[in-house]
Design an enzyme around this catalytic site. Structure first.
Site, PDB file in Angstrom:
ATOM      1  N   PHE A   1       0.981  -1.220  -0.025  1.00  9.19           N
ATOM      2  CA  PHE A   1       0.021   0.117   0.002  1.00  9.19           C
ATOM      3  C   PHE A   1       0.978   1.262  -0.050  1.00  9.19           C
ATOM      4  CE2 PHE A   1      -2.584   3.472   1.903  1.00  9.19           C
ATOM      5  CZ  PHE A   1      -3.480   3.297   1.129  1.00  9.19           C
TER       6      PHE A   1
ATOM      7  N   ASP B   1       9.167   2.695   1.617  1.00  8.98           N
ATOM      8  CA  ASP B   1       7.982   3.360   2.084  1.00  8.98           C
ATOM      9  C   ASP B   1       7.737   3.381   3.480  1.00  8.98           C
ATOM     10  OD1 ASP B   1       5.350   4.044   2.872  1.00  8.98           O
ATOM     11  OD2 ASP B   1       4.603   3.565   1.063  1.00  8.98           O
TER      12      ASP B   1
ATOM     13  N   LYS C   1       2.496   9.921   8.283  1.00  9.92           N
ATOM     14  CA  LYS C   1       1.788   9.364   9.387  1.00  9.92           C
ATOM     15  C   LYS C   1       2.344   9.864  10.888  1.00  9.92           C
ATOM     16  CE  LYS C   1      -0.902   5.764   7.853  1.00  9.92           C
ATOM     17  NZ  LYS C   1      -0.742   4.789   6.646  1.00  9.92           N
TER      18      LYS C   1
HETATM   19  C1  LIG Z   1      -1.203   5.326   5.011  1.00  5.06           C
HETATM   20  C2  LIG Z   1       0.137   4.742   4.157  1.00  5.06           C
HETATM   21  C3  LIG Z   1       0.380   5.592   3.172  1.00  5.06           C
HETATM   22  C4  LIG Z   1      -0.713   6.695   2.511  1.00  5.06           C
HETATM   23  O1  LIG Z   1      -0.429   7.902   3.544  1.00  5.06           O
HETATM   24  P1  LIG Z   1      -1.526   9.117   3.307  1.00  5.06           P
HETATM   25  O2  LIG Z   1      -0.905  10.014   4.286  1.00  5.06           O
HETATM   26  O3  LIG Z   1      -2.878   8.473   3.722  1.00  5.06           O
HETATM   27  O4  LIG Z   1      -1.381   9.520   2.143  1.00  5.06           O
HETATM   28  C5  LIG Z   1       1.466   5.218   2.144  1.00  5.06           C
HETATM   29  N1  LIG Z   1       2.265   4.287   2.366  1.00  5.06           N
HETATM   30  C6  LIG Z   1       2.056   3.304   3.527  1.00  5.06           C
HETATM   31  C7  LIG Z   1       2.841   2.352   3.898  1.00  5.06           C
HETATM   32  C8  LIG Z   1       0.909   3.750   4.508  1.00  5.06           C
HETATM   33  O5  LIG Z   1       0.703   2.998   5.602  1.00  5.06           O
END
Ligand SMILES: *Cc1c(COP(=O)(O)O)cnc(C)c1O
Length: 403
Positions: free
Chosen positions: A139, A224, A253
């Site tokens: 994700f 990520d 986050k």
């Molecule tokens: C939550 C998340 C995102 C997206 O972040 P947003 O602030 O919602 O755009 C991208 N990568 C990972 C691994 C995430 O957990």
């Protein structure tokens, strides 16, 4: 102060129906406790989806917001600002990175990372080196590029045509990567622990292999760390607990402890390809967000906090094991630090959401990661007592669901 005459029913009247929030509306939080409109109290194991790393309304973060809000809110990047520069300085001091780009979310940090990887390959090799490899179940956010790189086809459904040149491979499968990677690959993108995909960690050998293959093919390794970053796994960034270092890392986050902010970290060599005018953001690096993030990162990057995360992981596992002894509903408990996933046994697969709703009724805020996994991403400083109380609520919820 404005009084709001709104209820959960208002959501269905005036909000786009892309979310389905729980029945109660939280109005106040302190540490790992939250109160709703009715005054009912909740223990928070969700942490705003791995965001409120210091709980709700941490006094030091409140102070940082208040101080900055009296000074300067916004400038745009036509001017530099002190909080952004100080935060960038901090992030480069404490990580592999030498350069930082600020934005407002994880998606935007990834968008910047994917664009930079392409641009870097374009500048140094040519347009044919544009392929991005990522992994099934990953994700990376919800923009069109982010859902395309993400490994969950359901998030692309209905949005075609999506950007091309993206390949998805099974996670933790080095042979598959060996077969697919080529000199046309500009980047391999991965989460060190897949969060939304079900809380699945990369194996150390896989990580080492990915790094080697990237080096062999001159592809950038993009981590990520939007969910794993800023203390979540017990290291400041998850890569620090492995023996690989990425070329680009995205963070959001927990970075702002609840205030929206995102960052893309990289090296001077790679950053060069984001020359003047090549990318941008109006709000990115705004003084409010950066002042709070600087405070959050400083507070979290303390041995006592990071060691606490490791200790609290053990407490979570012990308590989950106790529930499992009685009810036998978890197939496996996995994850690192305070990114914890409890996969339900086969017969409860697809029913994660039922536990979420039952937990809310018992006074516990919980998350899922896909349909089969209960996910917990609480504050990194959640008191042990709150963990135990939350687990008691979870046990009551489980008892009701399985009854
Ligand atoms: C939550 C998340 C995102 C997206 O972040 P947003 O602030 O919602 O755009 C991208 N990568 C990972 C691994 C995430 O957990």
């Amino acid at each position: 102060m404005t009084e709001y005459a709104v209820t959960r029913a208002t959501f269905d009247e005036v909000m786009v129906p892309n979310y389905a929030p729980q029945a109660m509306i939280p109005v106040r939080g302190e540490g790992s406790r939250v109160w709703d409109q009715e005054g009912s109290e909740y223990i928070d194991f969700a942490g705003g989806i791995a965001v409120n790393a210091l709980g709700h309304c941490h006094p030091k973060l409140v102070q940082a917001v208040k101080e900055q809000s009296d000074k300067l809110w916004h400038l745009s990047n036509v001017y530099a600002n002190e909080p952004a520069l100080a935060l960038a300085q901090k992030l480069t001091e404490i990580s592999f990175a030498e350069k930082v780009f600020f934005c407002n979310s994880g998606t935007e940090a990834n968008e910047a990372a994917f664009k930079l990887a392409r641009k870097y390959a374009f500048d140094n090799v040519g347009p044919e080196k544009h392929e991005i490899i990522s992994f099934t179940s990953s994700f990376h956010g919800r923009s069109l590029f982010a859902v395309t790189v993400g490994g969950q086809p359901k998030y692309c459904e209905g949005y075609a045509p999506v950007p091309g040149g993206v390949t998805h491979l099974p996670y933790n499968d080095l042979e598959a990567l060996k077969a697919a990677i080529s000199d046309k690959t500009c980047a391999v993108v991965m989460e060190p622990v897949q969060g939304e995909g079900g809380v699945i960690a990369a194996e150390p050998e896989f990580l080492r292999g990915v790094r080697e293959l990237c080096d062999q093919h001159d592809a950038l390794l993009v981590f990520d760390e939007v969910q794993t970053g800023v203390g979540r796994t017990g290291d400041l960034y998850a890569y620090m607990g492995t023996d690989v270092v990425p070329d680009i890392l995205t963070s959001a986050k927990a970075l702002g402890g609840g205030f929206p902010v995102g960052a893309m970290l990289t090296t001077t060599r790679v950053a060069k390809s984001f020359g003047f005018g090549s990318h941008g953001s109006t709000y990115g690096g705004n003084p409010m967000a950066c002042a709070v993030a600087l405070e959050a990162v400083s507070l979290i990057n303390e041995p006592a906090v990071l060691e606490g995360v490791v200790h609290k992981n053990e407490l979570f596992r012990t308590e989950l094991a106790k529930i499992n002894e009685k009810y036998g509903i978890f197939k496996e408990v996995r994850g690192k630090g305070l990114l914890i996933g409890a996969e339900l046994v086969e017969e409860w697969h697809g029913k994660g959401k039922e536990f979420l709703a039952a937990a809310a009724k018992e006074g516990l805020m919980l998350l899922v990661a896909g349909p089969n996994v209960l996910r917990m991403t609480p504050s990194l400083v959640i008191p042990d007592e709150d963990i135990r109380e939350g687990m008691a609520a979870l046990e009551r919820a489980v008892a009701k669901v399985v009854a």
